[in-house]
Design a protein around this motif. Structure first.
Motif, PDB file in Angstrom:
ATOM      1  N   ALA A   1     -13.167   1.628   9.873  1.00 53.27           N
ATOM      2  CA  ALA A   1     -12.247   2.760   9.841  1.00 53.27           C
ATOM      3  C   ALA A   1     -12.463   3.709  11.007  1.00 53.27           C
ATOM      4  O   ALA A   1     -11.540   4.422  11.418  1.00 53.27           O
ATOM      5  CB  ALA A   1     -12.409   3.510   8.517  1.00 53.27           C
ATOM      6  N   ASP A   2     -13.663   3.714  11.550  1.00 52.60           N
ATOM      7  CA  ASP A   2     -13.981   4.622  12.654  1.00 52.60           C
ATOM      8  C   ASP A   2     -13.131   4.354  13.893  1.00 52.60           C
ATOM      9  O   ASP A   2     -12.964   5.230  14.733  1.00 52.60           O
ATOM     10  CB  ASP A   2     -15.463   4.510  13.027  1.00 52.60           C
ATOM     11  N   GLY A   3     -12.604   3.142  13.995  1.00 55.78           N
ATOM     12  CA  GLY A   3     -11.843   2.795  15.181  1.00 55.78           C
ATOM     13  C   GLY A   3     -10.372   3.149  15.121  1.00 55.78           C
ATOM     14  O   GLY A   3      -9.640   2.946  16.082  1.00 55.78           O
ATOM     15  N   TYR A   4      -9.936   3.706  14.012  1.00 56.32           N
ATOM     16  CA  TYR A   4      -8.528   4.008  13.820  1.00 56.32           C
ATOM     17  C   TYR A   4      -8.243   5.473  14.104  1.00 56.32           C
ATOM     18  O   TYR A   4      -9.018   6.351  13.738  1.00 56.32           O
ATOM     19  CB  TYR A   4      -8.096   3.625  12.407  1.00 56.32           C
ATOM     20  N   ASP A   5      -7.103   5.716  14.722  1.00 54.99           N
ATOM     21  CA  ASP A   5      -6.787   7.056  15.201  1.00 54.99           C
ATOM     22  C   ASP A   5      -5.775   7.795  14.330  1.00 54.99           C
ATOM     23  O   ASP A   5      -5.745   9.025  14.340  1.00 54.99           O
ATOM     24  CB  ASP A   5      -6.227   6.960  16.627  1.00 54.99           C
ATOM     25  N   TYR A   6      -4.933   7.074  13.650  1.00 53.44           N
ATOM     26  CA  TYR A   6      -3.891   7.691  12.830  1.00 53.44           C
ATOM     27  C   TYR A   6      -3.940   7.096  11.426  1.00 53.44           C
ATOM     28  O   TYR A   6      -4.192   5.902  11.259  1.00 53.44           O
ATOM     29  CB  TYR A   6      -2.503   7.437  13.429  1.00 53.44           C
ATOM     30  N   TRP A   7      -3.656   7.953  10.452  1.00 49.45           N
ATOM     31  CA  TRP A   7      -3.730   7.534   9.054  1.00 49.45           C
ATOM     32  C   TRP A   7      -2.524   8.027   8.278  1.00 49.45           C
ATOM     33  O   TRP A   7      -2.015   9.134   8.523  1.00 49.45           O
ATOM     34  CB  TRP A   7      -5.000   8.092   8.397  1.00 49.45           C
ATOM     35  N   GLY A   8      -2.080   7.177   7.342  1.00 54.07           N
ATOM     36  CA  GLY A   8      -1.077   7.610   6.402  1.00 54.07           C
ATOM     37  C   GLY A   8      -1.729   8.305   5.221  1.00 54.07           C
ATOM     38  O   GLY A   8      -2.963   8.398   5.151  1.00 54.07           O
ATOM     39  N   GLN A   9      -0.923   8.755   4.289  1.00 56.78           N
ATOM     40  CA  GLN A   9      -1.446   9.507   3.152  1.00 56.78           C
ATOM     41  C   GLN A   9      -1.895   8.612   2.017  1.00 56.78           C
ATOM     42  O   GLN A   9      -2.616   9.079   1.118  1.00 56.78           O
ATOM     43  CB  GLN A   9      -0.401  10.503   2.658  1.00 56.78           C
ATOM     44  N   GLY A  10      -1.505   7.377   2.018  1.00 56.24           N
ATOM     45  CA  GLY A  10      -1.967   6.447   1.008  1.00 56.24           C
ATOM     46  C   GLY A  10      -0.980   6.246  -0.123  1.00 56.24           C
ATOM     47  O   GLY A  10      -0.120   7.093  -0.389  1.00 56.24           O
ATOM     48  N   THR A  11      -1.127   5.114  -0.793  1.00 55.58           N
ATOM     49  CA  THR A  11      -0.305   4.798  -1.946  1.00 55.58           C
ATOM     50  C   THR A  11      -1.190   4.159  -3.009  1.00 55.58           C
ATOM     51  O   THR A  11      -2.054   3.337  -2.698  1.00 55.58           O
ATOM     52  CB  THR A  11       0.869   3.870  -1.552  1.00 55.58           C
ATOM     53  N   GLN A  12      -0.989   4.554  -4.241  1.00 48.71           N
ATOM     54  CA  GLN A  12      -1.842   4.098  -5.339  1.00 48.71           C
ATOM     55  C   GLN A  12      -1.411   2.718  -5.819  1.00 48.71           C
ATOM     56  O   GLN A  12      -0.225   2.478  -6.078  1.00 48.71           O
ATOM     57  CB  GLN A  12      -1.787   5.081  -6.505  1.00 48.71           C
ATOM     58  N   VAL A  13      -2.394   1.850  -5.950  1.00 52.21           N
ATOM     59  CA  VAL A  13      -2.181   0.536  -6.562  1.00 52.21           C
ATOM     60  C   VAL A  13      -3.091   0.451  -7.775  1.00 52.21           C
ATOM     61  O   VAL A  13      -4.312   0.627  -7.649  1.00 52.21           O
ATOM     62  CB  VAL A  13      -2.494  -0.601  -5.570  1.00 52.21           C
ATOM     63  N   THR A  14      -2.513   0.179  -8.927  1.00 54.85           N
ATOM     64  CA  THR A  14      -3.282   0.056 -10.156  1.00 54.85           C
ATOM     65  C   THR A  14      -2.989  -1.299 -10.778  1.00 54.85           C
ATOM     66  O   THR A  14      -1.829  -1.636 -11.013  1.00 54.85           O
ATOM     67  CB  THR A  14      -2.938   1.174 -11.139  1.00 54.85           C
ATOM     68  N   VAL A  15      -4.056  -2.053 -11.019  1.00 53.02           N
ATOM     69  CA  VAL A  15      -3.928  -3.382 -11.611  1.00 53.02           C
ATOM     70  C   VAL A  15      -4.566  -3.337 -12.997  1.00 53.02           C
ATOM     71  O   VAL A  15      -5.770  -3.086 -13.114  1.00 53.02           O
ATOM     72  CB  VAL A  15      -4.596  -4.455 -10.739  1.00 53.02           C
ATOM     73  N   SER A  16      -3.769  -3.586 -14.002  1.00 52.14           N
ATOM     74  CA  SER A  16      -4.268  -3.546 -15.372  1.00 52.14           C
ATOM     75  C   SER A  16      -4.706  -4.937 -15.810  1.00 52.14           C
ATOM     76  O   SER A  16      -4.151  -5.948 -15.394  1.00 52.14           O
ATOM     77  CB  SER A  16      -3.184  -3.018 -16.312  1.00 52.14           C
ATOM     78  N   SER A  17      -5.717  -4.947 -16.680  1.00 51.61           N
ATOM     79  CA  SER A  17      -6.249  -6.242 -17.146  1.00 51.61           C
ATOM     80  C   SER A  17      -5.532  -6.718 -18.399  1.00 51.61           C
ATOM     81  O   SER A  17      -4.757  -6.013 -19.004  1.00 51.61           O
ATOM     82  CB  SER A  17      -7.739  -6.106 -17.420  1.00 51.61           C
TER      83      SER A  17
END
Length: 128
Positions: free
Chosen positions: A112-128
């Motif tokens: 991750a240290d090599g990346y310059d720009y980031w998005g805000q993220g999106t949640q992924v939830t996997v139910s069992s």
């Protein structure tokens, strides 16, 4: 500057599939590669997959090889992460990131240290 916007997260049952999208805008001609990282609650951020901006080279974490596929659409400046055979342990916030500069194979696209720009993220939830 480059802006990244993720979409496609959600809730899915184990064994199911999701496709995440990462739309890049701004100075996209400065992007060397796009990557996906994930972070589960209480855990460190982990590398998932990366792709060169040309789409010629891809990188995967061992934990997702054979299940996830990263790709990109040049015309749309968008990268995708197709996630199949999802497991509960894949539950996390997935973030898209971009490396600025020129692509070369010797660069470390796993950190991750090599990346310059980031998005805000999106949640992924996997139910069992």
């Amino acid at each position: 500057q480059v802006q990244l916007v993720e979409s496609g997260g959600g809730l899915v049952q184990a064994g199911g599939s999701l496709r995440l999208s990462c739309a890049a805008s701004g100075r996209t001609f400065t992007i060397a590669a796009l990557g996906w990282f994930r972070q589960a609650p209480g855990k460190e951020r982990d590398f998932v997959a990366a792709i060169s901006w040309s789409g010629d080279s891809t990188y995967y974490a061992d934990s997702v090889k054979g299940r996830f596929t990263i790709s990109r659409d040049n015309a749309k400046n968008t990268a995708y992460l197709q996630m199949n055979s999802l497991r509960p342990e894949d539950t996390a916030v997935y973030s898209c990131a971009a490396v600025r500069g020129i692509y070369y194979s010797g660069r470390n696209y796993y950190s991750a240290d090599g990346y310059d720009y980031w998005g805000q993220g999106t949640q992924v939830t996997v139910s069992s």
